[in-house]
Design a protein around this motif. Structure first.
Motif, PDB file in Angstrom:
ATOM      1  N   ILE A   1      50.951   4.903  29.816  1.00 47.12           N
ATOM      2  CA  ILE A   1      50.092   4.497  28.713  1.00 47.12           C
ATOM      3  C   ILE A   1      50.931   3.721  27.712  1.00 47.12           C
ATOM      4  O   ILE A   1      52.158   3.842  27.681  1.00 47.12           O
ATOM      5  CB  ILE A   1      49.402   5.693  28.025  1.00 47.12           C
ATOM      6  CG1 ILE A   1      50.429   6.552  27.277  1.00 47.12           C
ATOM      7  CG2 ILE A   1      48.635   6.528  29.007  1.00 47.12           C
ATOM      8  CD1 ILE A   1      49.772   7.623  26.424  1.00 47.12           C
TER       9      ILE A   1
ATOM     10  N   THR B   1      47.512  14.308  18.879  1.00 53.23           N
ATOM     11  CA  THR B   1      47.037  13.296  19.830  1.00 53.23           C
ATOM     12  C   THR B   1      48.029  13.099  20.976  1.00 53.23           C
ATOM     13  O   THR B   1      47.643  13.048  22.149  1.00 53.23           O
ATOM     14  CB  THR B   1      46.799  11.963  19.115  1.00 53.23           C
ATOM     15  OG1 THR B   1      45.832  12.141  18.072  1.00 53.23           O
ATOM     16  CG2 THR B   1      46.306  10.898  20.077  1.00 53.23           C
TER      17      THR B   1
ATOM     18  N   ASP C   1      47.918  13.880  25.202  1.00 53.32           N
ATOM     19  CA  ASP C   1      48.185  12.869  26.228  1.00 53.32           C
ATOM     20  C   ASP C   1      49.309  13.292  27.166  1.00 53.32           C
ATOM     21  O   ASP C   1      49.566  12.613  28.170  1.00 53.32           O
ATOM     22  CB  ASP C   1      48.550  11.526  25.576  1.00 53.32           C
ATOM     23  CG  ASP C   1      47.345  10.869  24.917  1.00 53.32           C
ATOM     24  OD1 ASP C   1      46.212  11.190  25.316  1.00 53.32           O
ATOM     25  OD2 ASP C   1      47.544  10.048  23.993  1.00 53.32           O
TER      26      ASP C   1
ATOM     27  N   PRO D   1      53.659   9.683  30.002  1.00 55.75           N
ATOM     28  CA  PRO D   1      53.666  10.724  28.961  1.00 55.75           C
ATOM     29  C   PRO D   1      54.380  12.007  29.368  1.00 55.75           C
ATOM     30  O   PRO D   1      55.174  12.549  28.614  1.00 55.75           O
ATOM     31  CB  PRO D   1      52.176  10.960  28.697  1.00 55.75           C
ATOM     32  CG  PRO D   1      51.522   9.675  29.062  1.00 55.75           C
ATOM     33  CD  PRO D   1      52.296   9.157  30.238  1.00 55.75           C
TER      34      PRO D   1
END
Length: 666
Positions: A420, A436, A440, A472
């Protein structure tokens, strides 16, 4: 593509660098990294040619695996509007072919230096089991500092791959082609060694060893003719240097250098070997001779004893020749039938089980499939959280399924874990961003840093740049978070004077306010109390208040004393006492006369002055003045510290008529 065109929203095209059989190359500027690059784009007419696309992708795959200062780096690979492209390191200079033309004759040491660089790069490729297959001066660039860089891995293959020689087509430059490649056999690492030997030959002589009118004629010379002697071209070339050419270009691969490293070592010693003898390959006896079976001896004898009618000598000769010819034809036909039968029997496709390819690389899969006489089919790439990038996830047909030989097996290859794009978190609240990122899959670490300008808990820095693509679950991101202004612990200011407090406030950058108060326990001029208290945390620019002692607040006694001052009449005579004495010594007549002549005056007023001493009066300062004509009361008001006394004195006509030095309340 035209100059100033922006390719893939990142690369500004400057000019064309050249057009090849597979792709066109352009000089461009990377607008993001601000550097020159070479953009290689598959030709328009080949965009639908699957073989060419596979070859182009093979080059990208092969080159991205290789990191070496003498191999042109690949920065980016992709596809835009159906066009395959590669973005590579731009090498300012020219290829080795041009270099040889311009610089020939080249000093031997320079030849060795360039070849050593090339061999070093080839060694790395071979260590990765990648064979270039098309080594030639046109694919070797020389930069402005004289450094060599290999490029164009377009037909490079892994060691386990089959030959890419197609019917009536020879891939690679025929002038540098190894004998086994010219025959259509599979290329090996020693095939690259042969090409390097031809390149060394050209650097020493300025020309290639074999020329011909067609590619086929040149290819035939590679496996039929010996490479000409470089010393016949130039006798000054050391024998030890010629020996390297001879060994590298030996027809039998086993007689060549075993590796690029071995050839490099030999080169490094070549100029120091003064008495070297000419190199000759070892004589090897290998293989076995197969003898065709002869016809049955008795049958042959029987044939010879068969009665025949008498014929003339000429007829016998003709018949003998015809018989031999007929027997020969029959034997050849029989042999062809036997061989054909064997070929048909051995070449009929068999059914085999698909091997387990999971976890293998493409090269390993090709080798495993080849063992089963199967081929690699379509390669699909997808992300996987469990299978490493470049390894096979699954195959179709699946493992242990039965298919016929020569069929293709499609594979799904892992692109690794999903990535990502990291965002810009600077200025955001740490707790929100942490929540957040952890959702992830990131691991978040926090570092704090004081700041006078950034609000507490606001993110100041991040160790992974915005725009970077990462996995991640494999990534730890560190966020630097503001802890607000730097805090420090306040000192205990007890005993500090006003000056000391002011100096300390300046030192810590505090806003200081000072007040005063009486204190029975703290000496005058020292700190009585502070706010915030000692040990409290405080930031630069905070407020500090201190109270300075005015000393003890003493109590006073206030009282009044009433003093009665008597009036005193005072008579004043006009004659002096000496005259009076003289008169007293005279006779009565004279005395009587004298008395009648003297006079007396009487004063009816007294001037009274009062002086006192207490907290507010000084004994030398007039407290009260009054003229009296009779006895008069004076009220004296005293203010003295508790336990202490006052004073007073009273004067009449400048003479002290009353005083007290110990006037107390009681």
């Amino acid at each position: 593509m035209k100059p100033d065109m922006i390719f893939n929203e990142r690369y500004r095209i400057i000019k064309s660098l050249g057009e090849g059989g597979m792709a066109n190359v352009y000089l461009a500027t990377d607008l993001i990294l601000d550097r020159p690059v070479a953009v290689k784009v598959l030709r328009v007419d080949l965009r639908d040619d699957q073989d060419t696309i596979r070859r182009f992708k093979r080059e990208a795959l092969a080159t991205t695996e290789l990191v070496h200062p003498n191999i042109v780096s690949v920065y980016d690979v992709g596809e835009v509007d159906g066009f395959q492209y590669m973005v590579m390191e731009y090498v300012a200079g020219y290829d080795l072919k041009t270099y040889i033309t311009k610089q020939f004759p080249i000093p031997y040491q320079v030849v060795i230096d360039i070849m050593t660089q090339i061999l070093s790069a080839v060694e790395v490729a071979h260590d990765h089991n990648i064979i270039h297959r098309d080594l030639k001066p046109q694919n070797i660039l020389i930069d402005e500092e004289g450094n060599a860089k290999i490029t164009d891995f377009g037909i490079a293959v892994a060691l386990a791959d089959h030959s890419l020689t197609q019917t009536n087509t020879l891939l690679g430059s025929v002038h540098y082609l190894s004998p086994e490649q010219a025959r259509g056999s599979m290329a090996t690492k020693r095939s690259d060694i042969y090409s390097l030997g031809i390149i060394l030959y050209e650097m020493l002589t300025g020309k290639v060893p074999f020329e011909g009118e067609t590619a086929v004629s040149i290819a035939l010379k590679h496996f039929q003719s010996e490479v000409p002697s470089v010393r016949e071209f130039d006798p000054s070339i050391p024998q030890s240097l010629e020996n390297i050419v001879l060994q590298a270009t030996c027809k039998v691969p086993q007689d060549r250098f075993q590796s690029a490293e071995e050839m490099s070592i030999a080169l490094s010693k070549s100029l120091s070997q003064k008495d070297a003898e000419k190199w000759h390959p070892e004589v090897l006896v290998s293989g076995e001779t197969k003898v065709l079976p002869v016809l049955d001896k008795n049958a042959a004898e029987a044939s010879n004893t068969t009665k025949e009618p008498e014929v003339t000598a000429d007829k016998k000769k003709k018949m003998s020749r015809r018989k031999k010819w007929t027997v020969g034809v029959i034997m050849v036909a029989l042999l062809m039938l036997i061989v054909g039968g064997v070929v048909v029997a051995t070449s009929s496709p068999k059914e085999v089980k698909v091997p387990d390819l999971s976890g293998m690389t493409i090269s390993e899969a090709k080798s495993s499939l080849a063992d089963k006489n199967l081929k690699l089919g379509k390669v699909t790439r997808t992300n996987s959280e469990t299978v490493s990038s470049g390894d096979i996830i699954n195959s179709a047909p699946k493992k242990n399924e039965t298919i016929r030989e020569e069929n293709k097996v499609d594979v799904i290859v892992s692109k690794g874990k999903s990535k990502i794009t990291v965002e810009n978190y600077v200025g955001s609240t740490y707790s929100d961003v942490k929540s957040t990122l952890e959702k992830d899959g990131f691991t978040v670490e926090k570092e704090t840093q004081h700041s006078d300008s950034v609000t507490e808990n606001e993110i100041m820095e991040q160790d992974i740049s915005a725009g970077d693509k990462v996995v991640p679950s494999d990534t730890v991101i560190t966020l630097t978070v503001s802890s607000g202004p730097e805090m420090f612990t306040l000192r205990d200011l007890s005993g500090y004077t006003t000056k000391s407090v002011q100096d300390y406030a300046t030192e810590i950058g505090a806003r200081l306010s000072i007040s005063e108060a009486y204190s029975n326990s703290v000496e005058k001029g020292q700190v009585v109390k502070q706010s915030p208290t000692a040990g409290s945390n405080m930031s630069k620019g905070g407020s500090l208040s201190v109270t300075i002692s005015k000393g003890k607040k003493e109590t006073t006694d206030e009282f009044t004393r009433t003093i009665t001052v008597p009036f005193k009449s005072i008579v004043t005579e006009s004659t002096s006492s000496s005259d009076k004495d003289k008169e007293e010594s005279s006779d009565d007549s004279s005395s009587s006369s004298s008395s009648s002549s003297s006079s007396e005056s009487k004063t009816d007023e007294n001037v009274i002055e009062v002086y006192i001493e207490d907290k507010t009066h000084n004994i030398d300062t007039l407290y009260e003045r009054k003229t009296i004509t009779k006895d008069t009361e004076f009220k004296l008001s005293f203010i003295v510290d508790s336990g202490k006394s006052g004073k007073y004195k009273i004067l009449r006509d400048d003479k002290v008529i009353a005083e007290n030095g110990n006037v107390t309340k009681n």
